[in-house]
Design an enzyme around this catalytic site. Structure first.
Site, short mmCIF file in Angstrom:
data_model
loop_
_atom_site.label_atom_id
_atom_site.label_comp_id
_atom_site.label_asym_id
_atom_site.label_seq_id
_atom_site.Cartn_x
_atom_site.Cartn_y
_atom_site.Cartn_z
N ASP A 268 0.82 -1.19 -0.02
CA ASP A 268 0.04 -0.12 0.23
C ASP A 268 0.81 1.41 -0.05
O ASP A 268 0.31 2.24 0.16
CB ASP A 268 -1.03 -0.10 1.21
CG ASP A 268 -2.22 0.86 0.89
OD1 ASP A 268 -2.57 1.57 2.03
OD2 ASP A 268 -2.49 0.99 -0.22
N ASP B 277 -3.77 -4.02 -5.25
CA ASP B 277 -2.95 -2.82 -5.60
C ASP B 277 -1.66 -3.01 -5.72
O ASP B 277 -0.76 -1.80 -5.86
CB ASP B 277 -3.27 -1.54 -4.31
CG ASP B 277 -4.46 -1.34 -4.19
OD1 ASP B 277 -4.93 -0.64 -2.94
OD2 ASP B 277 -5.71 -1.36 -4.80
N ASP C 199 -12.23 0.81 5.12
CA ASP C 199 -11.02 1.31 4.18
C ASP C 199 -10.01 1.99 4.98
O ASP C 199 -8.63 2.12 4.44
CB ASP C 199 -11.60 1.96 3.12
CG ASP C 199 -12.54 1.36 2.24
OD1 ASP C 199 -13.56 1.94 1.77
OD2 ASP C 199 -12.26 0.09 1.82
#
Length: 581
Positions: free
Chosen positions: A374, A412, A555
């Site tokens: 991330d 991601d 989130d």
């Protein structure tokens, strides 16, 4: 000649000139430094003549836009405008991004240029004009030879048998004789209705399969119902089909575990996976109280201990209406995430897959432990060392064993790698490639590499990244994980990526995209549950609409939410309240 006649001649000539060149008018481009909007093509720049082609363009506003007009124009090599499409009342927040899809059917081959203008409402003033957003080549479509010999192929239906009496959930099974599973798609339909895509299975012998609940089939009473099994080549052409009649009612008949090859197919041999436990979603499913009904219908595992079902139980007496909405979430199959918070990854994965096996369902697992995860965002963390990560992946795969599972790799990690050095990017691609190979050592595992979403990385760029990550050996890629973009936008985007990857399949996260995206990704307000999970998407390239993000898990610490991954009952409740179903 008098002055009045000269003026009249001048204006007549000017009028004629404007008539001749009106279709080639080019607006002056604003200075690059002053550009407010960036534009890029995300679809293929190779189009086909006399076919309707879909052009997809990403538009991102670096400053707010209110009630703007966006004008898309296509010009041929003679600088003549051949197509114009205008979108009115377009508004963007800062850094807001949107995909625009334009259909165009060119009638001539050649080279074409896309120009885009942005105007204030009513065309009152020009905000920005780009003379060359993209260049297209329009060509005749190559005529491909059929991938399957039609005359030598026939559909064989393994189950249901002709005139079988069936009830409950049934595994529909069939093959196209003498043909590799990868060379065709198979569908089933009942009484001439919708075509439903069947999935590949390697259990007992390679075949196509769908789990179908026939409990609601009552429009013909007990029957007969006509099932049609349709095989199509990879170009979508029907190459063979076969019909069987079945009846609905209580019966002692069950689907054969190992199909018996027809006598006319004595030359065909298949390899049986004798040492591999059969994936549970392929066996004739038993009805159990441990798993809600949809797990059997879709073939995907519903976790009876999910936070949504636990919340529903807590509210059952005090808030019965809200408890019913929580059950609406909890009754659907969703993915289970595994990461550095799992103290014993092998045991945790094994226990979860064991539970799915006992419910006759396939679990969906997400591996989320890549180093430098991330890029330092809300979900930062992951393994601290590449070698430790490889061992973690090996242990996770060992927990799955040879059982059926769908695995999504590292959300991601491919789209969000700008924080990495060139060396670290190559290390990441190598780790993803290792993970693909490790999980695919299990023939019953389907592996999908995360590929962002429809408004992030261009399709060709993403295809190049996926290639470095080992997509050739994976089953496909995953889109929209934990995001909110509409399903069709992601299907369009995935189709574009697939074109660059030789027809790779993909899955789409529909868990929270019922109202699409408002430009925010972190706990945005007023969102809704999306389509229910299913493996029967009706699209040959889309292996599943899945709930990869658990609706109700935060989130991150934004918009009032708790830490990333933590349960947030109020947010979950809102998603369920606003669902369209």
């Amino acid at each position: 000649m008098s002055l009045s006649k000269r003026l009249l001649s001048f204006f007549l000539a000017l009028s004629l000139l404007l008539t001749l060149v009106g279709s080639t008018l080019v607006y002056p481009a604003v200075a690059d430094a002053a550009s407010n909007v960036s534009m890029s093509l995300t679809s293929s720049n190779t189009l086909f003549v006399n076919e309707t082609n879909a052009l997809t363009v990403s538009v991102k506003a670096n400053s707010p836009l209110q009630d703007a007009l966006i004008d898309f124009e296509l010009y041929n090599s003679s600088n003549q405008r051949v197509m114009q499409k205008v979108f009115e009342h377009q508004s963007f927040v800062v850094n807001g991004q949107r995909l625009y899809s334009i259909s165009w059917k060119p009638t001539q081959t050649g080279t074409y240029t896309l120009r885009i203008g942005i105007f204030t409402s009513n065309w009152s003033s020009l905000i920005q004009w780009e003379n060359s957003v993209a260049t297209f080549s329009v060509q005749p479509r190559p005529v491909a030879a059929p991938s399957v010999n039609i005359l030598a192929s026939a559909v064989e239906v393994w189950w249901p048998a002709q005139n079988a009496t069936v009830s409950g959930v049934q595994p529909f099974k069939g093959i196209l004789s003498g043909t590799s599973l990868s060379n065709y798609q198979m569908y089933w339909q009942v009484d001439g209705g919708q075509l439903n895509l069947m999935n590949n299975s390697s259990v007992d012998s390679p075949h196509k399969e769908s789990l179908v609940n026939v409990s609601g089939w009552n429009w013909r009473g007990s029957g007969p119902y006509t099932l049609n099994f349709v095989a199509k080549n990879l170009s979508g052409q029907t190459i063979a089909q076969k019909q069987v009649a079945i009846y609905i009612g209580a019966s002692s008949q069950t689907a054969p575990v190992t199909p018996v090859a027809p006598a006319t197919n004595t030359t065909q041999t298949q390899t049986t996976q004798t040492t591999t436990p059969p994936p549970t979603q392929i066996s004739a499913p038993a009805q159990t109280t441990a798993s809600p009904a949809l797990a059997s219908v879709s073939g995907l595992y519903v976790n009876p201990n999910s936070p949504a079902l636990s919340q529903a139980q807590q509210w059952l007496t005090s808030r019965p209406a809200d408890a019913a909405l929580m059950k609406k979430i909890g009754d659907q199959p969703s993915a289970r995430w595994f990461g550095n918070w799992n103290n014993n990854i092998y045991t945790d994965v094994k226990n979860y897959v064991d539970a799915a096996a006992s419910a006759n369902a396939t679990p969906v697992l997400i591996a989320y432990n890549i180093p430098q995860r991330d890029c330092g965002g809300y979900s930062a963390g992951g393994s601290n060392d590449p070698q430790v990560y490889r061992q973690w992946i090996a242990d996770m795969a060992r927990g799955i064993g040879n059982r059926s599972a769908m695995v999504v790799l590292e959300p991601d990690s491919v789209a969000l790698n700008d924080c990495l050095s060139s060396t670290d990017k190559q290390t990441r691609f190598g780790l993803l490639s290792y993970a693909v190979d490790t999980f695919k050592a299990n023939p019953n595992a389907r592996v999908y590499i995360d590929a962002g979403h429809s408004s992030w990385v261009g399709a060709q760029d993403m295809a190049n990244r996926l290639t470095q990550a080992g997509i050739a050996r994976a089953d496909g890629f995953a889109l929209n994980v934990s995001n909110f973009y509409p399903t069709q936008d992601n299907v369009n985007y995935g189709t574009q990526i697939s074109q660059f990857l030789g027809g790779k399949h993909f899955v789409v996260d529909t868990s929270r995209n019922g109202r699409g995206s408002n430009g925010q990704w972190c706990n945005p307000s007023d969102r809704a549950l999306g389509e229910k999970p299913t493996l029967n998407t009706g699209n040959a390239l889309v292996d599943g609409f899945l709930w990869l993000k658990t609706p109700g898990e935060s989130d991150g610490t934004c918009n009032g939410g708790p830490s990333a991954g933590q349960w947030w009952s109020d947010y979950a409740l809102g998603l369920a309240q606003r669902a369209a179903w």
